[in-house]
Design a protein around this motif. Structure first.
Motif, PDB file in Angstrom:
ATOM      1  N   ILE A  59      24.262 -35.430 -53.749  1.00 40.71           N
ATOM      2  CA  ILE A  59      23.795 -34.695 -52.576  1.00 40.71           C
ATOM      3  C   ILE A  59      24.437 -33.313 -52.495  1.00 40.71           C
ATOM      4  CG2 ILE A  59      23.206 -36.782 -51.340  1.00 40.71           C
ATOM      5  CD1 ILE A  59      25.752 -36.484 -49.712  1.00 40.71           C
ATOM      6  N   GLY A  60      25.269 -32.983 -53.474  1.00 48.86           N
ATOM      7  CA  GLY A  60      25.758 -31.620 -53.605  1.00 48.86           C
ATOM      8  C   GLY A  60      24.888 -30.782 -54.518  1.00 48.86           C
ATOM      9  N   GLY A  61      23.702 -31.306 -54.862  1.00 48.14           N
ATOM     10  CA  GLY A  61      22.772 -30.596 -55.731  1.00 48.14           C
ATOM     11  C   GLY A  61      21.406 -30.448 -55.091  1.00 48.14           C
ATOM     12  N   ASP A  62      20.371 -30.389 -55.921  1.00 46.31           N
ATOM     13  CA  ASP A  62      18.989 -30.200 -55.470  1.00 46.31           C
ATOM     14  C   ASP A  62      18.126 -31.373 -55.919  1.00 46.31           C
ATOM     15  OD1 ASP A  62      19.481 -27.736 -54.293  1.00 46.31           O
ATOM     16  OD2 ASP A  62      18.893 -26.582 -56.055  1.00 46.31           O
ATOM     17  N   GLY A  82      17.676 -25.217 -52.916  1.00 49.56           N
ATOM     18  CA  GLY A  82      18.220 -24.313 -51.912  1.00 49.56           C
ATOM     19  C   GLY A  82      18.448 -22.921 -52.453  1.00 49.56           C
ATOM     20  N   ARG A  83      18.525 -21.973 -51.541  1.00 46.37           N
ATOM     21  CA  ARG A  83      18.719 -20.568 -51.920  1.00 46.37           C
ATOM     22  C   ARG A  83      20.201 -20.229 -52.111  1.00 46.37           C
ATOM     23  NH1 ARG A  83      14.624 -19.174 -47.129  1.00 46.37           N
ATOM     24  NH2 ARG A  83      16.276 -20.286 -46.056  1.00 46.37           N
ATOM     25  N   THR A  84      20.427 -19.144 -52.820  1.00 48.86           N
ATOM     26  CA  THR A  84      21.769 -18.572 -52.862  1.00 48.86           C
ATOM     27  C   THR A  84      22.121 -18.038 -51.471  1.00 48.86           C
ATOM     28  OG1 THR A  84      20.783 -16.485 -53.588  1.00 48.86           O
ATOM     29  CG2 THR A  84      21.672 -17.927 -55.303  1.00 48.86           C
ATOM     30  N   GLY A  85      23.403 -17.839 -51.210  1.00 48.92           N
ATOM     31  CA  GLY A  85      23.831 -17.327 -49.918  1.00 48.92           C
ATOM     32  C   GLY A  85      23.473 -15.868 -49.706  1.00 48.92           C
ATOM     33  N   LYS A  86      23.506 -15.462 -48.461  1.00 49.65           N
ATOM     34  CA  LYS A  86      23.116 -14.079 -48.143  1.00 49.65           C
ATOM     35  C   LYS A  86      24.105 -13.058 -48.702  1.00 49.65           C
ATOM     36  CE  LYS A  86      25.326 -14.085 -43.539  1.00 49.65           C
ATOM     37  NZ  LYS A  86      25.857 -15.471 -43.619  1.00 49.65           N
ATOM     38  N   ASN A  87      25.303 -13.504 -49.058  1.00 45.35           N
ATOM     39  CA  ASN A  87      26.299 -12.598 -49.616  1.00 45.35           C
ATOM     40  C   ASN A  87      26.467 -12.758 -51.129  1.00 45.35           C
ATOM     41  OD1 ASN A  87      26.959 -11.574 -47.022  1.00 45.35           O
ATOM     42  ND2 ASN A  87      28.263 -13.358 -46.647  1.00 45.35           N
ATOM     43  N   ALA A  88      25.563 -13.490 -51.759  1.00 41.72           N
ATOM     44  CA  ALA A  88      25.645 -13.722 -53.210  1.00 41.72           C
ATOM     45  C   ALA A  88      25.018 -12.542 -53.949  1.00 41.72           C
ATOM     46  CB  ALA A  88      24.946 -15.024 -53.570  1.00 41.72           C
ATOM     47  N   SER A 114      24.558 -22.600 -54.934  1.00 45.07           N
ATOM     48  CA  SER A 114      23.542 -22.274 -53.927  1.00 45.07           C
ATOM     49  C   SER A 114      23.506 -23.417 -52.911  1.00 45.07           C
ATOM     50  CB  SER A 114      22.172 -22.077 -54.590  1.00 45.07           C
ATOM     51  OG  SER A 114      21.892 -23.134 -55.491  1.00 45.07           O
ATOM     52  N   VAL A 115      22.776 -23.246 -51.829  1.00 48.66           N
ATOM     53  CA  VAL A 115      22.725 -24.288 -50.797  1.00 48.66           C
ATOM     54  C   VAL A 115      22.222 -25.590 -51.413  1.00 48.66           C
ATOM     55  CG1 VAL A 115      21.625 -25.023 -48.648  1.00 48.66           C
ATOM     56  CG2 VAL A 115      22.359 -22.646 -48.917  1.00 48.66           C
TER      57      VAL A 115
END
Length: 560
Positions: A59-62, A82-88, A114-115
């Motif tokens: 659950i730490g993956g996609d 999930g997407r990368t973070g807004k600061n990535a 990523s999320v």
């Protein structure tokens, strides 16, 4: 010769489940017998696999899912990435001194996280495709009990756990995945109380318990401690503004009277479809299974499929071209014109790897669920957040560091994904013929291609098709991840060594792999109707489900 024992397919009348782990497969069967459908069973099974097989999935993956709905014969997909973070940003990459994602010094870097989309993806699959008869408590309950009460680890996965443990050893929470400081040996019983707590919170309180509150904060803190940019706000945004809010109809091509369905990018299912489209004009059967000419032609089609699909393998918003345009007959002919039957096409394309787990399920109503979950590389980044009991993936490592790439590393983007759950239907009737997945790095579209060709052209049932030695177009590096070109061909033990001089005379660089290194050839599961591999099968036998599990993993199919 180095070959597998030729096991038989499991044949069942009503329903079937196949996964990497027998204990998990049994859970899926139990869910079906409680009134759940294929989606319920697949999610429950995969939740159990995450307990037993944290190297491959968690659950730490996609996750991704393709579902066949019997009542209207619709095929739909849910993208659980999930997407990368807004600061990535690339500035962060440069500041960290990262020039190559495969450098050992940055292998466990937090920027690759990523999320994690698995939990939201699982819930979405149940909401959209589930029977409605079971709650998330019912579906996650068996996995929670495994995690709390303990479950033995089978031989093959224990071997890989031991081999790959150095990935997570640097984590301050490494003991979450160890027994008295050691990796579990075959037969050892593993407990995962922290993971059980997280799953129970989701089952009782919903997505907010994972993407908000303490769990999200712990994930963000662990990532930032490892140099990453993911924040608790990024986690929350995944629920408030999901990157993939609705199921969609996947892409498909017709091949020899069947329709093969694959997910759209950011997955690389399009690679398999381009290759099938190229190959449907050739008489592959006449060449002979795994003969030098057969391997050459399939390898060349695979190579051109990768090259043509490359710029589409990214967040769809980053590619201005229509992906449907490269699966037309006109495009296929253009690629056939590039294939020389006597010479390998010279090319170099760099890529990185992943590891994954797959579940296939069909139910009594005739629905089919093709479900994949992944932490990307073996044990992902190896980062284990506080009070979570799972590793975080390194999916963003599949993004490019080249500024002109459509898949370039950057903020709020879906990374390229290797995981591709597939469905096969009969073209004339749109009836379900197979639920199939072959996982393992960039072998996945190649695995779909080779296993389905084994069935469709050579008449092999699912287990026999999975038992066959495979080949991989590429140049793998060490088992944890790899990077290379499309120029080489890796041959699995069991392929006749006499093919090598013929292939090398055409310009291929050949290597043989055996033992645990077979992981480069992936591991798959198939549940199919006999019409897929025996179009002339009797009406009565075509109503049964034939199921196979890859001998390269510990799994097995079950049915009733």
């Amino acid at each position: 010769m180095d070959i597998f024992v030729q096991n038989s397919s499991i044949v069942s009348r009503n329903a079937s489940v196949s996964s990497d782990q027998p204990a998990a497969t049994q859970i899926g069967i139990d869910i079906l017998k409680r009134g759940g459908n294929a989606a319920d069973a697949a999610v429950a099974t995969m939740a159990a696999v995450t307990v037993i097989e944290p190297l491959s999935c968690g659950i730490g993956g996609d996750c991704h899912c393709t579902f066949y709905r019997k009542k209207d014969k619709k095929v739909m997909s849910v993208n659980g990435s999930g997407r990368t973070g807004k600061n990535a940003t690339m500035d962060k990459i440069r500041a960290a001194g990262i020039k190559d994602p495969m450098d050992r010094d940055c292998f466990n870097h937090g920027l690759w996280v990523s999320v994690p989309g698995t939990i939201a993806g699982m819930v979405k699959v149940i909401e959209e495709f589930g029977s409605g008869k079971l709650t998330m408590k019912d579906i996650f309950g068996p996995a929670i009990r495994l995690a709390e009460e303990g479950v033995p680890i089978p031989f093959k996965h224990a071997t890989m756990w031991e081999t790959c443990q150095e990935v997570f050893r640097p984590s301050k929470n490494a003991n979450d995945l160890l027994i008295e400081g050691k990796a579990p040996a075959p037969g050892d019983i593993i407990y995962a109380p922290k993971l059980a707590k997280v799953l129970r919170n989701v089952a009782e309180a919903g997505l907010e318990s994972f993407y908000g509150g303490t769990t999200a904060q712990n994930i963000a803190a662990a990532v930032q401690e490892a140099g990453g940019a993911l924040t608790a706000e990024d986690m929350k945004e995944h629920v408030l503004n999901p990157p993939n809010p609705s199921p969609y109809e996947p892409l498909s091509v017709d091949f020899n009277g069947v329709t093969i369905w694959e997910m759209k990018p950011n997955t690389m299912g399009i690679v398999a479809l381009v290759a099938f489209n190229i190959l449907k004009a050739y008489d592959l059967k006449a060449l002979g299974h795994n003969s030098p000419d057969y391997i050459h032609l399939v390898a060349e089609a695979t190579k051109h499929a990768y090259l043509e699909a490359w710029e589409y393998l990214c967040d769809p918003k980053c590619c201005s071209k229509r992906v449907e345009d490269i699966i037309t007959e006109e495009y296929a002919q253009k690629l056939r014109n590039k294939i020389d039957p006597e010479r390998a096409y010279k090319c170099h394309q760099q890529f990185v790897g992943s590891d994954t787990s797959y579940v296939a399920a069909v139910d009594e109503e005739g629905n089919g669920c093709s479900f994949i979950c992944s932490v990307s590389s073996n044990f992902g980044t190896g980062i284990i957040p506080d009070d979570c009991g799972f590793v975080l993936h390194d999916r963003a490592k599949s993004m490019s560091l080249e500024e002109d790439s459509t898949n370039v590393f950057g903020p709020n983007k879906l990374p390229l994904h290797s995981i591709i759950p597939a469905i096969v239907t009969e073209t004339a009737t749109n009836d379900l013929l197979a639920v199939i997945g072959v996982v393992g790095r960039w072998m996945q579209p190649q695995g779909h291609l080779q296993v389905l060709l084994n069935m469709i052209l050579f008449g092999m049932d699912p287990q026999v098709a999975l038992n066959q030695p495979r080949f991989f177009v590429g140049d793998p590096r060490p088992y944890v991840a790899y990077k290379g070109s499309l120029q080489g061909i890796c041959l699995e033990g069991g392929i006749d060594p006499s093919v090598v001089p013929f292939l090398e005379s055409k310009g291929h660089n050949c290597r043989f792999f055996a033992g645990y290194k077979r992981e480069v050839f992936g591991k798959g599961h198939v549940i199919a109707r006999s019409k897929l591999f025996n179009p002339n099968s009797a009406e009565r036998s075509s109503k049964s489900w034939w199921s196979g599990a890859d001998p390269r993993c510990d799994g097995c199919p079950m049915g009733y």
